[in-house]
Design a protein around this motif. Structure first.
Motif, PDB file in Angstrom:
ATOM      1  N   PHE A   1      32.143  34.584  27.179  1.00  0.00           N
ATOM      2  CA  PHE A   1      33.084  33.799  26.376  1.00  0.00           C
ATOM      3  C   PHE A   1      34.493  33.907  26.955  1.00  0.00           C
ATOM      4  O   PHE A   1      35.202  32.899  27.115  1.00  0.00           O
ATOM      5  N   LEU A   2      34.911  35.120  27.277  1.00  0.00           N
ATOM      6  CA  LEU A   2      36.245  35.324  27.831  1.00  0.00           C
ATOM      7  C   LEU A   2      36.394  34.621  29.174  1.00  0.00           C
ATOM      8  O   LEU A   2      37.426  33.984  29.443  1.00  0.00           O
ATOM      9  N   ARG A   3      35.374  34.706  29.993  1.00  0.00           N
ATOM     10  CA  ARG A   3      35.454  34.082  31.314  1.00  0.00           C
ATOM     11  C   ARG A   3      35.485  32.568  31.222  1.00  0.00           C
ATOM     12  O   ARG A   3      36.341  31.916  31.835  1.00  0.00           O
ATOM     13  N   SER A   4      34.554  31.986  30.475  1.00  0.00           N
ATOM     14  CA  SER A   4      34.479  30.521  30.400  1.00  0.00           C
ATOM     15  C   SER A   4      35.730  29.922  29.765  1.00  0.00           C
ATOM     16  O   SER A   4      36.209  28.870  30.175  1.00  0.00           O
ATOM     17  N   THR A   5      36.298  30.630  28.779  1.00  0.00           N
ATOM     18  CA  THR A   5      37.492  30.114  28.107  1.00  0.00           C
ATOM     19  C   THR A   5      38.689  30.084  29.041  1.00  0.00           C
ATOM     20  O   THR A   5      39.408  29.081  29.116  1.00  0.00           O
ATOM     21  N   VAL A   6      38.915  31.163  29.772  1.00  0.00           N
ATOM     22  CA  VAL A   6      40.086  31.191  30.642  1.00  0.00           C
ATOM     23  C   VAL A   6      39.917  30.221  31.808  1.00  0.00           C
ATOM     24  O   VAL A   6      40.885  29.586  32.254  1.00  0.00           O
ATOM     25  N   GLU A   7      38.698  30.050  32.287  1.00  0.00           N
ATOM     26  CA  GLU A   7      38.465  29.145  33.412  1.00  0.00           C
ATOM     27  C   GLU A   7      38.590  27.681  33.002  1.00  0.00           C
ATOM     28  O   GLU A   7      39.180  26.874  33.720  1.00  0.00           O
ATOM     29  N   LYS A   8      38.035  27.319  31.843  1.00  0.00           N
ATOM     30  CA  LYS A   8      37.962  25.915  31.443  1.00  0.00           C
ATOM     31  C   LYS A   8      39.175  25.445  30.643  1.00  0.00           C
ATOM     32  O   LYS A   8      39.623  24.300  30.794  1.00  0.00           O
ATOM     33  N   ASP A   9      39.696  26.309  29.787  1.00  0.00           N
ATOM     34  CA  ASP A   9      40.745  25.876  28.860  1.00  0.00           C
ATOM     35  C   ASP A   9      42.156  26.212  29.326  1.00  0.00           C
ATOM     36  O   ASP A   9      43.127  25.733  28.733  1.00  0.00           O
TER      37      ASP A   9
ATOM     38  N   ALA B   1      36.170  44.632  29.184  1.00  0.00           N
ATOM     39  CA  ALA B   1      37.518  45.172  29.339  1.00  0.00           C
ATOM     40  C   ALA B   1      38.264  44.489  30.471  1.00  0.00           C
ATOM     41  O   ALA B   1      39.454  44.190  30.363  1.00  0.00           O
ATOM     42  N   ARG B   2      37.572  44.230  31.549  1.00  0.00           N
ATOM     43  CA  ARG B   2      38.235  43.596  32.694  1.00  0.00           C
ATOM     44  C   ARG B   2      38.641  42.154  32.383  1.00  0.00           C
ATOM     45  O   ARG B   2      39.754  41.738  32.712  1.00  0.00           O
ATOM     46  N   TRP B   3      37.753  41.402  31.751  1.00  0.00           N
ATOM     47  CA  TRP B   3      38.099  40.020  31.405  1.00  0.00           C
ATOM     48  C   TRP B   3      39.127  39.986  30.286  1.00  0.00           C
ATOM     49  O   TRP B   3      40.002  39.105  30.249  1.00  0.00           O
ATOM     50  N   ALA B   4      39.087  40.952  29.381  1.00  0.00           N
ATOM     51  CA  ALA B   4      40.085  41.019  28.311  1.00  0.00           C
ATOM     52  C   ALA B   4      41.474  41.271  28.862  1.00  0.00           C
ATOM     53  O   ALA B   4      42.475  40.901  28.237  1.00  0.00           O
ATOM     54  N   GLY B   5      41.545  41.883  30.034  1.00  0.00           N
ATOM     55  CA  GLY B   5      42.834  42.124  30.667  1.00  0.00           C
ATOM     56  C   GLY B   5      43.567  40.857  31.057  1.00  0.00           C
ATOM     57  O   GLY B   5      44.764  40.895  31.346  1.00  0.00           O
ATOM     58  N   LEU B   6      42.869  39.728  31.064  1.00  0.00           N
ATOM     59  CA  LEU B   6      43.506  38.449  31.377  1.00  0.00           C
ATOM     60  C   LEU B   6      44.121  37.810  30.136  1.00  0.00           C
ATOM     61  O   LEU B   6      44.675  36.709  30.212  1.00  0.00           O
ATOM     62  N   TYR B   7      44.012  38.490  29.002  1.00  0.00           N
ATOM     63  CA  TYR B   7      44.523  37.980  27.734  1.00  0.00           C
ATOM     64  C   TYR B   7      45.503  38.980  27.121  1.00  0.00           C
ATOM     65  O   TYR B   7      45.476  40.162  27.440  1.00  0.00           O
ATOM     66  N   VAL B   8      46.316  38.479  26.196  1.00  0.00           N
ATOM     67  CA  VAL B   8      47.040  39.353  25.275  1.00  0.00           C
ATOM     68  C   VAL B   8      46.082  39.597  24.113  1.00  0.00           C
ATOM     69  O   VAL B   8      45.713  38.671  23.393  1.00  0.00           O
ATOM     70  N   PHE B   9      45.656  40.833  23.943  1.00  0.00           N
ATOM     71  CA  PHE B   9      44.594  41.159  22.986  1.00  0.00           C
ATOM     72  C   PHE B   9      45.233  41.578  21.662  1.00  0.00           C
ATOM     73  O   PHE B   9      45.989  42.553  21.612  1.00  0.00           O
TER      74      PHE B   9
ATOM     75  N   GLN C   1      46.475  30.735  38.885  1.00  0.00           N
ATOM     76  CA  GLN C   1      47.315  31.876  39.243  1.00  0.00           C
ATOM     77  C   GLN C   1      46.464  33.132  39.422  1.00  0.00           C
ATOM     78  O   GLN C   1      46.700  33.922  40.350  1.00  0.00           O
ATOM     79  N   VAL C   2      45.497  33.312  38.526  1.00  0.00           N
ATOM     80  CA  VAL C   2      44.592  34.458  38.654  1.00  0.00           C
ATOM     81  C   VAL C   2      43.797  34.346  39.953  1.00  0.00           C
ATOM     82  O   VAL C   2      43.621  35.337  40.681  1.00  0.00           O
ATOM     83  N   GLN C   3      43.321  33.142  40.246  1.00  0.00           N
ATOM     84  CA  GLN C   3      42.521  32.935  41.451  1.00  0.00           C
ATOM     85  C   GLN C   3      43.321  33.254  42.711  1.00  0.00           C
ATOM     86  O   GLN C   3      42.776  33.809  43.678  1.00  0.00           O
ATOM     87  N   GLU C   4      44.603  32.937  42.695  1.00  0.00           N
ATOM     88  CA  GLU C   4      45.452  33.278  43.833  1.00  0.00           C
ATOM     89  C   GLU C   4      45.496  34.793  44.035  1.00  0.00           C
ATOM     90  O   GLU C   4      45.446  35.279  45.168  1.00  0.00           O
ATOM     91  N   GLN C   5      45.601  35.532  42.931  1.00  0.00           N
ATOM     92  CA  GLN C   5      45.592  36.995  43.034  1.00  0.00           C
ATOM     93  C   GLN C   5      44.262  37.506  43.569  1.00  0.00           C
ATOM     94  O   GLN C   5      44.220  38.433  44.381  1.00  0.00           O
ATOM     95  N   LEU C   6      43.176  36.883  43.112  1.00  0.00           N
ATOM     96  CA  LEU C   6      41.852  37.302  43.580  1.00  0.00           C
ATOM     97  C   LEU C   6      41.682  37.020  45.068  1.00  0.00           C
ATOM     98  O   LEU C   6      41.068  37.808  45.798  1.00  0.00           O
ATOM     99  N   ASP C   7      42.233  35.904  45.519  1.00  0.00           N
ATOM    100  CA  ASP C   7      42.151  35.574  46.947  1.00  0.00           C
ATOM    101  C   ASP C   7      42.908  36.605  47.778  1.00  0.00           C
ATOM    102  O   ASP C   7      42.440  37.018  48.848  1.00  0.00           O
TER     103      ASP C   7
END
Length: 203
Positions: free
Chosen positions: A139-147, A82-90, A154-160
């Motif tokens: 799958f959700l994590r590797s896709t958003v990080e690599k592709d 659910a948390r990683w899906a939040g980085l996508y339009v589902f 932008q996500v990483q900036e928020q995490l920082d």
């Protein structure tokens, strides 16, 4: 069931572009515009689109695979997913009502599967059935990080910023400034981005 992710869960039927008749006074949409509308892709939302190719669990024509979809739906409710899906339009795509060519165009498999689409309608990643929440989250994590490196930055900036707020909250707590510490923690707990390891510690 719907995911625990903070993002909305959309539903879609993929029809062939060009078969949609515009209403009186409306301009005819291009094929790309039609597809973007079907898939809820917006110029204002930087998130990639996650397509979940789904069938009714009770579909008489696919009784044998109904359990597979039921299991996949349960796994989507995994907290980490659910948390990683939040980085996508589902977007849940109704396979029974969608055009077969369009399903193939966007990477649908025979059983439960996923595809990730960019704002230009390019398919960046596809999967077969990811029967465990752990595999789906990976799958959700590797896709958003690599592709999607620009979006991920932008996500990483928020995490920082969240990490900084979390450390400040701990320092305030040590100084017994509990109200101020709670305000800092809310910067983490109320964010729609909840994929950092320290998010659970902030609750």
């Amino acid at each position: 069931g719907r995911p625990l992710a903070p993002s909305p869960w959309f539903e879609a039927v993929l029809g062939k572009p060009g078969e949609i008749t515009p209403k009186a006074g409306e301009e005819t949409e291009s094929e790309a515009q039609q597809l973007r509308r079907m898939l809820h892709i917006s110029d204002w939302d930087p998130r990639p689109t996650l397509l979940y190719f789904h069938r009714d669990h009770e579909d008489e024509a696919h009784k044998d695979s109904g359990k597979a979809w039921a299991k996949q739906c349960r796994e989507i409710n995994d907290e980490t997913v659910a948390r990683w899906a939040g980085l996508y339009v589902f977007v849940e795509v109704d396979m029974a009502k969608s055009d077969a060519e369009m399903l193939a165009r966007f990477g649908a498999a025979e059983g439960p599967s996923f595809a990730v689409v960019d704002r230009d309608l390019g398919v960046r990643a596809t999967s077969g059935a990811l029967s465990s929440g752990k595999k789906l989250a990976a799958f959700l994590r590797s896709t958003v990080e690599k592709d999607f490196p620009e979006y991920w930055s932008q996500v990483q900036e928020q995490l920082d910023l969240q990490k900084q707020a979390f450390e400040e909250a701990k320092a305030l707590e040590r100084r017994k400034a509990l109200d101020a510490a709670l305000d800092k923690l809310r910067e983490v707990t109320r964010s729609t981005v909840r994929v950092a390891p320290f998010c659970d510690d902030a609750v």
